[in-house]
Design a protein around this motif. Structure first.
Motif, short mmCIF file in Angstrom:
data_model
loop_
_atom_site.label_atom_id
_atom_site.label_comp_id
_atom_site.label_asym_id
_atom_site.label_seq_id
_atom_site.Cartn_x
_atom_site.Cartn_y
_atom_site.Cartn_z
N CYS A 1 8.89 14.52 41.43
CA CYS A 1 9.57 13.59 40.54
C CYS A 1 9.42 14.09 39.11
N ARG A 2 10.21 13.52 38.20
CA ARG A 2 10.08 13.89 36.80
C ARG A 2 8.76 13.39 36.22
N THR B 1 7.71 17.31 37.16
CA THR B 1 8.41 18.38 36.44
C THR B 1 8.53 18.12 34.94
N ARG B 2 8.36 16.86 34.51
CA ARG B 2 8.59 16.59 33.08
C ARG B 2 7.46 15.78 32.45
N ARG C 1 8.65 22.27 40.22
CA ARG C 1 9.50 21.94 41.37
C ARG C 1 8.88 22.53 42.64
N THR D 1 10.38 23.65 45.13
CA THR D 1 11.15 24.85 45.49
C THR D 1 10.54 26.10 44.85
N GLU E 1 18.71 24.27 48.12
CA GLU E 1 17.65 25.23 47.81
C GLU E 1 16.57 25.27 48.88
P1 A2P Z 1 13.66 18.77 37.17
O1 A2P Z 1 13.00 17.79 36.25
O2 A2P Z 1 13.19 20.17 36.96
O3 A2P Z 1 15.17 18.67 37.19
P2 A2P Z 1 16.30 13.68 39.48
O4 A2P Z 1 15.49 12.65 38.74
O5 A2P Z 1 17.22 14.48 38.62
O6 A2P Z 1 16.94 13.12 40.71
O7 A2P Z 1 15.24 14.75 40.01
C1 A2P Z 1 14.10 14.35 40.74
C2 A2P Z 1 13.16 15.52 40.80
O8 A2P Z 1 13.74 16.57 41.59
C3 A2P Z 1 12.86 16.12 39.44
O9 A2P Z 1 11.49 16.38 39.35
C4 A2P Z 1 13.70 17.38 39.42
O10 A2P Z 1 13.14 18.43 38.65
C5 A2P Z 1 13.69 17.78 40.88
N1 A2P Z 1 14.83 18.62 41.23
C6 A2P Z 1 16.12 18.44 40.90
N2 A2P Z 1 16.91 19.40 41.41
C7 A2P Z 1 16.09 20.24 42.07
C8 A2P Z 1 16.28 21.43 42.80
N3 A2P Z 1 17.50 21.97 42.95
N4 A2P Z 1 15.20 22.00 43.34
C9 A2P Z 1 13.98 21.47 43.19
N5 A2P Z 1 13.72 20.34 42.53
C10 A2P Z 1 14.76 19.73 41.96
#
Ligand code: A2P
Length: 278
Positions: free
Chosen positions: A163-164, A200-201, A209, A211, A246
């Motif tokens: 999650c963010r 991630t944020r 991430r 991935t 991915e």
């Molecule tokens: P990131 O912050 O790097 O985009 P969202 O709130 O946009 O639905 O995203 C939920 C979480 O999934 C965020 O932590 C986001 O990271 C991550 N995320 C989004 N797209 C991908 C991706 N293609 N591969 C891995 N993680 C992803």
């Protein structure tokens, strides 16, 4: 002839396929979960989704009302006598702008036709089961983690949730805590469960991430897993379209193949309820 509604018809459902809200929890200003009554006739497999919604406003010309329905994973297990859902709140979303205001006693529409690919039937037997989720994609795994079959079928189950922000992990964190403390499921789980939350944020113990962390090997190192392979590993994936693509590529790189209800294989994928009108 015109039929008058009976007086004091309080228990009368006013919607088609109406179910009653029993509990609502707001996790952040963008996330909430809720529980509703379960139709007596509804049978489903843990991991499946149904269409739920609310009645839309009357059409200005015809006065007719149409339901606004969206696919939602059932977050509760198949044995539960209520149904749980986990949802985002989109301020201008046709459904969630209104759904976020439901309270116990309110009614929602629930079409009792469960479907989906994130089910045990779509996977061949294996030793280790991975649940890869982002955001509200954790919902079907909230169901499967509470399903005894999950623990009977596998020696090890790994839930990753990206999650963010830290606050967006809280629903999953509390679910895991409750599972480990649960008298019945807790016993089945023993030390089989590994929970791997990442952000991630915002700063947290594991950042990035999932991935990226699979590609650079850091996730496997953190989890004490040598490698992923088709003999031992099975996976279920639920997140945004990009995330799913991915993860698919990564799993295929490890030699895993995508399964389906009609042809069980090594992994299955489903898009999370991620947005409205996007
Ligand atoms: P990131 O912050 O790097 O985009 P969202 O709130 O946009 O639905 O995203 C939920 C979480 O999934 C965020 O932590 C986001 O990271 C991550 N995320 C989004 N797209 C991908 C991706 N293609 N591969 C891995 N993680 C992803």
């Amino acid at each position: 002839t015109h039929m008058n509604a009976p007086q004091n018809a309080t228990a009368q459902p006013v919607l088609p396929d109406a179910q009653t809200v029993t509990q609502v929890t707001h996790w952040t200003n963008k996330l909430f979960s809720f529980r509703v009554t379960r139709p007596a006739s509804l049978r489903f497999r843990s991991g499946e989704f149904v269409m739920i919604g609310l009645m839309g406003d009357p059409d200005p010309k015809t006065g007719r009302q149409k339901p606004i329905l969206r696919a939602y994973s059932i977050a509760s297990p198949a044995w539960d006598d209520e149904l749980e859902f986990y949802s985002i709140k989109v301020q201008d979303g046709p459904l969630t702008s209104r759904l976020q205001h439901i309270e116990p006693g309110d009614q929602i529409i629930l079409r009792p036709k469960p479907v989906g690919t994130l089910v045990h039937d779509a996977l061949l037997p294996g030793k280790r089961l991975w649940f890869f989720a982002t955001g509200t994609g954790i919902a079907p795994f909230a169901s499967l983690l509470r399903e005894p079959e999950t623990w009977e079928n596998y020696d090890e189950v790994i839930l990753t949730h990206t999650c963010r922000q830290v606050a967006e992990l809280e629903y999953g964190r509390q679910l895991i805590d409750a599972l480990r403390e649960d008298e019945l499921i807790g016993e089945l789980i023993g030390d089989k469960l590994k929970y791997y939350p990442t952000t991630t944020r915002e700063e947290s113990p594991v950042m990035g991430r999932i991935t990226d962390k699979l590609r650079d090997g850091s996730a496997l190192r953190d989890l004490g897993v040598d490698t992923i392979g088709p003999e031992t590993d099975r996976a279920m994936v639920c997140g945004s379209l990009d995330f799913n693509l991915e993860i698919k590529e990564i799993l295929e790189g490890f030699g895993l193949e995508e399964g389906a209800n009609s042809e069980p294989k090594h992994y299955v994928v489903e898009k999370a309820f991620v947005g409205e009108g996007a």
